[in-house]
Design a protein around this motif. Structure first.
Motif, PDB file in Angstrom:
ATOM      1  N   UNK A   1      -5.348   7.165  15.427  1.00 49.12           N
ATOM      2  CA  UNK A   1      -6.646   6.833  15.098  1.00 49.12           C
ATOM      3  C   UNK A   1      -6.962   6.773  13.420  1.00 49.12           C
ATOM      4  N   UNK A   2      -7.274   6.363  12.780  1.00 49.02           N
ATOM      5  CA  UNK A   2      -8.526   7.107  12.071  1.00 49.02           C
ATOM      6  C   UNK A   2     -10.044   7.066  12.406  1.00 49.02           C
ATOM      7  N   UNK A   3     -10.757   8.281  11.892  1.00 53.85           N
ATOM      8  CA  UNK A   3     -11.999   8.661  12.949  1.00 53.85           C
ATOM      9  C   UNK A   3     -13.407   7.407  12.157  1.00 53.85           C
ATOM     10  N   UNK A   4     -13.973   6.986  13.203  1.00 52.92           N
ATOM     11  CA  UNK A   4     -14.752   5.989  12.490  1.00 52.92           C
ATOM     12  C   UNK A   4     -16.011   6.552  11.228  1.00 52.92           C
ATOM     13  N   UNK A   5     -16.110   5.184  10.086  1.00 46.07           N
ATOM     14  CA  UNK A   5     -16.672   5.954   9.840  1.00 46.07           C
ATOM     15  C   UNK A   5     -17.938   4.875   9.628  1.00 46.07           C
ATOM     16  N   UNK A   6     -19.351   5.926   9.181  1.00 48.01           N
ATOM     17  CA  UNK A   6     -20.612   4.966  10.460  1.00 48.01           C
ATOM     18  C   UNK A   6     -21.099   4.113   9.308  1.00 48.01           C
ATOM     19  N   UNK A   7     -21.477   2.993   9.413  1.00 47.07           N
ATOM     20  CA  UNK A   7     -22.634   2.210   8.354  1.00 47.07           C
ATOM     21  C   UNK A   7     -24.470   2.651   8.569  1.00 47.07           C
ATOM     22  N   UNK A   8     -25.181   2.301   8.110  1.00 49.79           N
ATOM     23  CA  UNK A   8     -26.592   2.885   7.697  1.00 49.79           C
ATOM     24  C   UNK A   8     -27.510   2.944   8.814  1.00 49.79           C
ATOM     25  N   UNK A   9     -26.660   1.842  10.065  1.00 55.93           N
ATOM     26  CA  UNK A   9     -27.329   1.577  10.967  1.00 55.93           C
ATOM     27  C   UNK A   9     -26.933   2.670  12.402  1.00 55.93           C
ATOM     28  N   UNK A  10     -26.165   3.147  12.248  1.00 55.69           N
ATOM     29  CA  UNK A  10     -25.277   3.636  12.439  1.00 55.69           C
ATOM     30  C   UNK A  10     -25.125   5.683  13.512  1.00 55.69           C
ATOM     31  N   UNK A  11     -24.311   5.628  14.584  1.00 59.61           N
ATOM     32  CA  UNK A  11     -24.592   6.788  14.788  1.00 59.61           C
ATOM     33  C   UNK A  11     -22.937   6.848  14.844  1.00 59.61           C
ATOM     34  N   UNK A  12     -22.503   8.690  14.467  1.00 56.68           N
ATOM     35  CA  UNK A  12     -21.101   8.811  15.196  1.00 56.68           C
ATOM     36  C   UNK A  12     -21.040  10.175  15.633  1.00 56.68           C
ATOM     37  N   UNK A  13     -20.362   9.647  17.183  1.00 55.22           N
ATOM     38  CA  UNK A  13     -20.530  10.497  18.076  1.00 55.22           C
ATOM     39  C   UNK A  13     -19.421  10.949  19.231  1.00 55.22           C
ATOM     40  N   UNK A  14     -19.585  12.295  18.857  1.00 58.97           N
ATOM     41  CA  UNK A  14     -18.472  12.801  19.454  1.00 58.97           C
ATOM     42  C   UNK A  14     -18.385  12.097  21.297  1.00 58.97           C
ATOM     43  N   UNK A  15     -17.672  12.208  21.670  1.00 56.01           N
ATOM     44  CA  UNK A  15     -17.288  11.174  23.301  1.00 56.01           C
ATOM     45  C   UNK A  15     -17.182  12.356  23.919  1.00 56.01           C
TER      46      UNK A  15
END
Length: 333
Positions: free
Chosen positions: A20-34
């Motif tokens: 699936x596509x890696x998430x793109x984050x919104x201004x109030x979000x974190x991209x986390x390597x799980x």
């Protein structure tokens, strides 16, 4: 990226790994390597469609709610975290999943991972920790000396809720199988019912609170062990009118949920006790408080089995058997 997804609701949800596509984050979000993802019974229920009217997903949808990992990107409005921070969080009810290589996490849902836990231990905590906190502290306002019955004490919710209730100064009753009696006593349970030998409703009495965790007629039987003015907070239903209103659902669902809960509501009124349904919500501030208890060793995660990422589906199947002693976790990285 690789994620464990389901493609449809029903008896054949087609669960499996997909790209699936890696998430793109919104201004109030974190991209986390799980690094790890905790499993919960509802992860097996969602693909069946049981919660389809309540939980919204775009299909195919990534499974899982709990995670722990490393922040690799932050949105422009994020103030509490930076790249490289270790966090844990619940994504439940956010329309996204955690059994994946990466996840977008709202800043408000995240908390700093306690230093004395590894990622697997931290991933075991969010949903059970928040559920127990929101039930025992936020809704019930559990006080020192009160009595709380927490069925299925050796399960994921039970192992944490027992410890939290003891931290709040409560007297704890629980039920479990013969082989787990000593385990729940070590966690702090004061009154233990071996359900293979006794029926809890025939033994327990004068309780202030029951945490509903077992399906079937256990919630109805719990009414009889409560003192007048006591309450049942159910995590497994039936859903009630207050839940529909809190989620701004339409009149149809308000009526349906009222009918679903009518029997338990009438029984509760007859015995002068209260019934309510609790749907846990993500809350990073509460996870911070739970993290502080972990750091001070007031509570601890209890983990049954850890599955490698490639065996995440087998982890869900194991959890579905209903015999886990504590939490089941997937080690993603």
């Amino acid at each position: 990226m690789k994620a464990l997804t389901f493609k449809r609701y029903g008896k054949s949800p087609d669960v499996g790994f997909t790209q699936v596509t890696r998430p793109t984050i919104k201004p109030d979000e974190l991209l986390v390597e799980v690094h790890a993802a905790g499993l919960n019974p509802i992860d097996n229920m969602i693909p069946t469609g049981t919660f389809k009217p309540v939980l919204k997903f775009d299909l195919p949808a990534t499974l899982g709610s709990d995670l722990a990992g490393i922040v690799i990107e932050v949105g422009s409005a994020v103030t509490r975290f930076k790249v490289g921070d270790a966090i844990f969080a619940s994504l439940f009810d956010l329309g996204r999943g955690s059994i994946a290589e990466f996840a977008a996490v709202p800043e408000s849902a995240a908390a700093a991972k306690p230093d004395n836990l590894d990622f697997v231990q931290a991933a075991a905590l969010p949903m059970v920790g928040l559920t127990a906190w929101q039930a025992l502290k936020e809704r019930a306002n559990l006080k020192t000396g009160q009595k709380v019955f927490i069925p299925a004490g050796s399960g994921g919710i039970g192992t944490f809720a027992i410890q939290l209730a003891k931290h709040f100064g409560a007297e704890v009753g629980t039920s479990t199988s013969t082989g787990n009696v000593q385990m729940v006593r070590r966690l702090g349970a004061d009154e233990v019912i071996d359900y293979k030998k006794q029926a809890f409703e025939q033994v327990l009495s004068s309780y202030d609170l029951v945490l509903g965790t077992i399906r079937g007629d256990a919630v109805e039987k719990s009414v009889g062990i409560l003192k007048p003015g006591g309450q049942i907070i159910s995590l497994i239903g039936p859903l009630d009118k207050a839940f529909a209103k809190a989620r701004c659902m339409n009149v149809f669902f308000t009526i349906v949920f009222s009918l679903m809960s009518r029997k338990i509501m009438q029984l509760a009124r007859k015995h002068n006790v209260n019934y309510s349904f609790l749907f846990v919500r993500p809350d990073g501030a509460q996870l911070d408080e739970i993290g502080n208890l972990i750091k001070n060793r007031r509570v601890q995660p209890v983990i049954d089995k850890v599955f490698p990422f490639e065996q995440a589906q087998q982890g869900l199947e194991y959890l579905a058997q209903g015999h886990a002693r504590g939490k089941v976790v997937v080690k993603v990285k």
